[in-house]
Write an enzyme that holds these catalytic residues in place. Structure first.
Site, mmCIF file in Angstrom:
data_model
loop_
_atom_site.group_PDB
_atom_site.id
_atom_site.type_symbol
_atom_site.label_atom_id
_atom_site.label_comp_id
_atom_site.label_asym_id
_atom_site.label_seq_id
_atom_site.Cartn_x
_atom_site.Cartn_y
_atom_site.Cartn_z
ATOM 1 N N HIS A 53 40.301 15.234 8.735
ATOM 2 C CA HIS A 53 39.349 14.938 7.791
ATOM 3 C C HIS A 53 39.839 13.740 6.968
ATOM 4 O O HIS A 53 39.324 12.887 6.299
ATOM 5 C CB HIS A 53 39.251 16.151 6.737
ATOM 6 C CG HIS A 53 38.147 15.795 5.565
ATOM 7 N ND1 HIS A 53 36.939 15.822 5.921
ATOM 8 C CD2 HIS A 53 38.273 15.702 4.270
ATOM 9 C CE1 HIS A 53 35.917 15.547 4.910
ATOM 10 N NE2 HIS A 53 37.020 15.431 3.872
ATOM 11 N N HIS A 99 29.932 17.248 3.329
ATOM 12 C CA HIS A 99 30.690 18.713 2.781
ATOM 13 C C HIS A 99 29.909 19.716 3.761
ATOM 14 O O HIS A 99 29.364 20.712 3.266
ATOM 15 C CB HIS A 99 30.373 18.995 1.327
ATOM 16 C CG HIS A 99 31.822 19.391 0.519
ATOM 17 N ND1 HIS A 99 31.602 20.020 -0.313
ATOM 18 C CD2 HIS A 99 32.898 18.630 0.804
ATOM 19 C CE1 HIS A 99 32.952 20.222 -0.940
ATOM 20 N NE2 HIS A 99 33.818 19.480 -0.062
ATOM 21 N N HIS A 101 31.295 22.192 6.475
ATOM 22 C CA HIS A 101 31.805 23.542 6.497
ATOM 23 C C HIS A 101 31.740 24.160 5.257
ATOM 24 O O HIS A 101 31.380 25.404 5.207
ATOM 25 C CB HIS A 101 33.237 23.437 7.045
ATOM 26 C CG HIS A 101 33.530 23.089 8.418
ATOM 27 N ND1 HIS A 101 32.769 21.934 8.951
ATOM 28 C CD2 HIS A 101 34.485 23.165 9.439
ATOM 29 C CE1 HIS A 101 32.985 21.867 10.346
ATOM 30 N NE2 HIS A 101 33.953 22.668 10.519
ATOM 31 N N ASP A 272 40.474 9.235 -7.053
ATOM 32 C CA ASP A 272 39.852 10.555 -7.470
ATOM 33 C C ASP A 272 40.680 11.554 -6.699
ATOM 34 O O ASP A 272 41.032 11.183 -5.277
ATOM 35 C CB ASP A 272 38.365 10.675 -7.272
ATOM 36 C CG ASP A 272 37.967 10.929 -5.866
ATOM 37 O OD1 ASP A 272 37.463 12.110 -5.498
ATOM 38 O OD2 ASP A 272 38.100 9.880 -5.222
ATOM 39 N N ASP A 497 28.037 5.136 6.291
ATOM 40 C CA ASP A 497 27.559 6.063 7.474
ATOM 41 C C ASP A 497 28.398 7.262 7.271
ATOM 42 O O ASP A 497 29.295 7.395 6.508
ATOM 43 C CB ASP A 497 28.128 5.430 8.972
ATOM 44 C CG ASP A 497 29.309 4.968 9.003
ATOM 45 O OD1 ASP A 497 30.237 5.761 8.579
ATOM 46 O OD2 ASP A 497 29.661 4.075 9.509
ATOM 47 N N GLY A 534 32.199 4.819 4.393
ATOM 48 C CA GLY A 534 31.674 5.885 5.353
ATOM 49 C C GLY A 534 32.544 7.078 5.340
ATOM 50 O O GLY A 534 33.552 6.951 4.863
ATOM 51 N N ASN A 535 32.292 7.868 6.246
ATOM 52 C CA ASN A 535 32.991 9.239 6.561
ATOM 53 C C ASN A 535 32.660 9.686 7.962
ATOM 54 O O ASN A 535 31.752 9.325 8.732
ATOM 55 C CB ASN A 535 32.486 10.287 5.430
ATOM 56 C CG ASN A 535 32.958 11.659 5.902
ATOM 57 O OD1 ASN A 535 32.323 12.511 6.166
ATOM 58 N ND2 ASN A 535 34.288 11.897 5.451
#
Length: 740
Positions: A53, A99, A101, A272, A497, A534-535
């Site tokens: 992650h 988010h 799971h 953050d 994305d 993105g992630n």
């Protein structure tokens, strides 16, 4: 001098290493880096920083090929969010994250904290959030958990966004059995900032104060990032304590306090506390600035007694920030945060050591090389195999089980194509007063301040295409987002994305990822639509069953004048209806083939990027010239579904010509050929439109006229628009009410 590492923490065992998601070779790498056995806190820190992650260890090698630059890109991937220039000294800041799971385990809190996290990514950059979008994927409606998950997730998205005070203006909702055990909750946030006042995460200067801001640290969310980097199994309920708890009212205070101290010139760097909490934020700030960081956990505000260093470093409690402040501005910044009722504590300093040192109770709990911790995570070029090529489904080989208008009535009331009004009406989509086009159209339109500029915003992907042919599916996801923005008159500028896939250690899953990424990259290049943020979300599977590959694409476009945006609703009777783009009648992987014919098969429609750009540019030109009276892109369900959506949005029907003789009727009406738009024009503009489109080589045919209160096709049974509206609007509320 630091005291030597000392702790009453657990001893490191092979079992403990495995429980932290670290493989034996990864642990050996840690031993080589340190030259000793890590402490329990250090093991937790490595687990957080080196999980999938946070480190993207399975995807980084492929992400490097994405196009990320353009003259209007201020900041591409690598920061909290991407930033693009929209002129007049204004910048748009945006990103999308998952988010997944947490939302399956605890749908309300998982969704709320997903929204909260992405909002922080945006205002961390100095932007005020002006819009949210989302892409939600749920399991089969008949699955016993689906209704509960839909209810909780939608309530969570609305609960956070509505309370925080940002409009949720668009998104996607889908149902498919492959999401039964692993739903997807992708949240996107968009903010507005001054182009010359963007804030970044890299710390600078030695002996600068590192300040903890926001809410107190608790035990919620510990190992959240690690949990998000693992497959699910039957014990997913036991992971409930890893889900964070959000407080949108605290986040609203945090937003205002952060923007105020930014305006006062107090901030050197800001990050953050999202995934991996204090660990990730502190390490990234130091490593990006080529500095060391010393943290004293005794100064961290906590809401629970007796928290260990391990717990504080891995907590993912929400609404928290870490900043490097200008020393002379400390008192001013503290006064601002106290005014807003938020915690403010100096918890560390920057150092020249390039070490990450964590102290608690007088002991050094961690002493690690900060650059290696951030950038030396394992990098895998995992084995991957291409997806098998599927045969083309020829329309002549598909027997229509229903007459055309009967099939339309069935399709419009399916979970895939029905109205999602039940979802978006739970969101405040007009707060702030700048929402020009609400959910339900091709793209949302949001005014920029008092105008005249507007932003066109969308999220899109077609997972069934990505499963059947990842390369074409990746191209189509970008092209569809580009078309959505174009259909409202926006000039597409950039994307974010959210790449949701299964276990990357399975070569077939990794092949899907590689194929989709290749298609995304080609489409972004061809359409001048770069990726700025993105992630990646991998390991989305339960008991070995993976999700459909779902690379959600969030697009942002610009309108010079929001009052000239187009919408899909027919505007009046007697307007010629034009179909722009080439139609062959492609039924492979279509909703019609699956939901009417019961056949989920075949190759998806190919994407011609040259045609996409050419056709889209023409349509946008018609909108800007005022020639187009209504515009809708043709996508899921094909031509007749798109026409029905335009009719239902207006209450005005259409009289349509029969399908051309060269194409089988059900393929003409329900095929999902790409690069197509339906455009209505005034009768007196018809000849000039045909002349201009013929001159630039864009296919265009008139297929009927607006008018009446029915969809009437030559040689077919007419169907009332009101009857279509009933089926379209009733499926989802009836399902959520437990009817049927």
């Amino acid at each position: 001098m630091n005291k030597p590492l000392r702790s009453n923490e657990p001893s490191i065992t092979p079992e403990l290493v495995v429980s932290h998601g670290l493989k034996p070779d990864e642990y050996e790498r840690i031993l080589e880096l340190l030259g000793r056995t890590p402490t329990f806190t250090e093991l937790g820190i490595f687990s957080a920083m080196w999980n999938e992650h946070c480190s993207y260890k399975s995807s980084r090698v492929h992400l490097r090929g994405l196009p990320t630059k353009a003259p209007w890109v201020i900041q591409g991937p690598g920061e909290n969010a991407g930033v693009i220039d929209i002129g007049d000294g204004q910048a748009v800041v945006f990103k999308m994250e998952s988010h997944n799971h947490p939302s399956y385990i605890e749908p309300y809190q998982g969704a709320t904290t997903g929204v909260g996290g992405i909002l922080r990514d945006v205002f961390t950059m100095g932007a005020r959030p002006i819009a949210c979008l989302n892409a939600l994927s749920f399991g089969d409606p008949s699955h016993p958990k689906t209704r509960h998950l839909v209810s909780g997730v939608v309530a969570g998205v609305g609960g956070y966004g509505n309370s925080f005070g940002v409009p949720t203006v668009g998104g996607q909702v889908r149902f498919h059995t492959r999401y039964d055990g692993n739903i997807l909750v992708n949240a996107m946030a968009v903010g507005l900032a001054d182009a010359d006042k963007i804030f970044y995460a890299a710390a600078s200067g030695v002996n600068m104060p590192i300040v903890y801001l926001g809410s107190k640290t608790g035990r919620d969310g510990i190992h959240g990032a690690t949990m998000a980097s693992a497959e699910f199994d039957d014990d997913s309920e036991e992971k409930r304590p890893t889900v964070q708890v959000g407080d949108p009212f605290a986040e609203k205070l945090l937003l205002e306090a952060c923007l105020e101290i930014m305006a006062k010139g107090c901030v050197v760097a800001i990050q953050d506390m999202g995934a991996a909490g204090l660990t990730c934020s502190a390490v990234e700030m130091g490593a990006k600035g080529d500095l060391g960081v010393d943290l004293d956990l005794d100064s961290v505000p906590t809401r629970e007694t007796g928290m260990s260093a391990y717990e504080m470093m891995l907590s993912e409690s929400q609404e928290r920030m870490l900043m490097v402040l200008k020393p002379e501005k400390e008192k001013e910044a503290e006064a601002i945060f106290r005014k807003w009722g938020l915690d403010f504590a100096i918890v560390g300093t920057t150092t020249p050591s390039k070490r990450f040192v964590v102290k608690h109770g007088g002991d050094v709990m961690a002493d690690l090389p900060i650059k290696e911790l951030e950038s030396e995570a394992p990098l895998y070029d995992r084995p991957h195999v291409p997806s098998p090529q599927l045969p083309v489904v020829h329309a002549r080989d598909v027997a229509p089980p229903l007459p055309v208008t009967d099939a339309l009535e069935k399709l419009i009331a399916t979970p895939e194509l029905c109205s999602k009004r039940w979802v978006w009406e739970q969101y405040d989509h007009v707060i702030g007063g700048n929402t020009v086009q609400r959910p339900g159209g091709d793209a949302a339109v949001v005014r920029v301040l008092d105008g005249p500029k507007g932003l066109a915003l969308t999220v899109d992907v077609t997972p069934r295409y990505c499963e059947a042919d990842p390369y074409q599916g990746g191209k189509q996801a970008v092209a569809e987002a580009w078309r959505n923005i174009t259909a409202v008159g926006g000039r597409p500028l950039a994307i974010t994305d959210n790449l949701n896939f299964g276990n990357p250690e399975r070569p077939e899953n990794m092949g899907q990822f590689v194929g989709c990424l290749k298609g995304i990259s080609e489409a972004c290049t061809a359409l001048d639509f770069p990726v700025v943020s993105g992630n990646v979300s991998l390991y989305n599977e339960t008991n070995g069953r993976g999700i459909l590959p779902t690379p959600s694409i969030g697009g942002v476009g610009l309108l010079d004048d929001f009052t000239k945006s187009a919408s899909l609703a027919f505007k009046a009777e007697g307007h010629p209806i034009l179909l722009i783009g080439e139609t062959q009648g492609w039924l492979g992987q279509s909703v019609y083939l699956r939901d009417v014919c019961g056949r989920e098969e075949g190759a998806p429609p190919p994407v011609d990027l040259v045609a996409e750009r050419r056709n889209g540019d023409v349509v946008r030109g018609m909108i800007h010239a005022g020639t187009a009276t209504a515009v809708h892109d043709v996508s899921d369900g094909g031509l007749l579904v798109a026409l029905a959506e335009m009719a239902m949005a207006s209450g005005i029907g259409a009289v349509l010509d029969a399908a051309p003789e060269a194409i089988v009727p059900h393929a003409w009406w329900f095929g999902e050929d790409q690069a197509r738009y339906i455009v209505t024009v005034h009768e007196n503009d018809l000849l000039s439109v045909f002349t201009k489109l013929r001159a630039v080589g864009v296919p265009c045919v008139q297929i009927g006229l607006t008018g009446g209160r029915e969809i009437a096709i030559a040689a077919e049974r007419a169907v009332a628009v009101k009857a279509l509206q009933h089926g379209f609007e009733s499926w989802l509320p009836d399902y959520m009410a437990g009817k049927g």
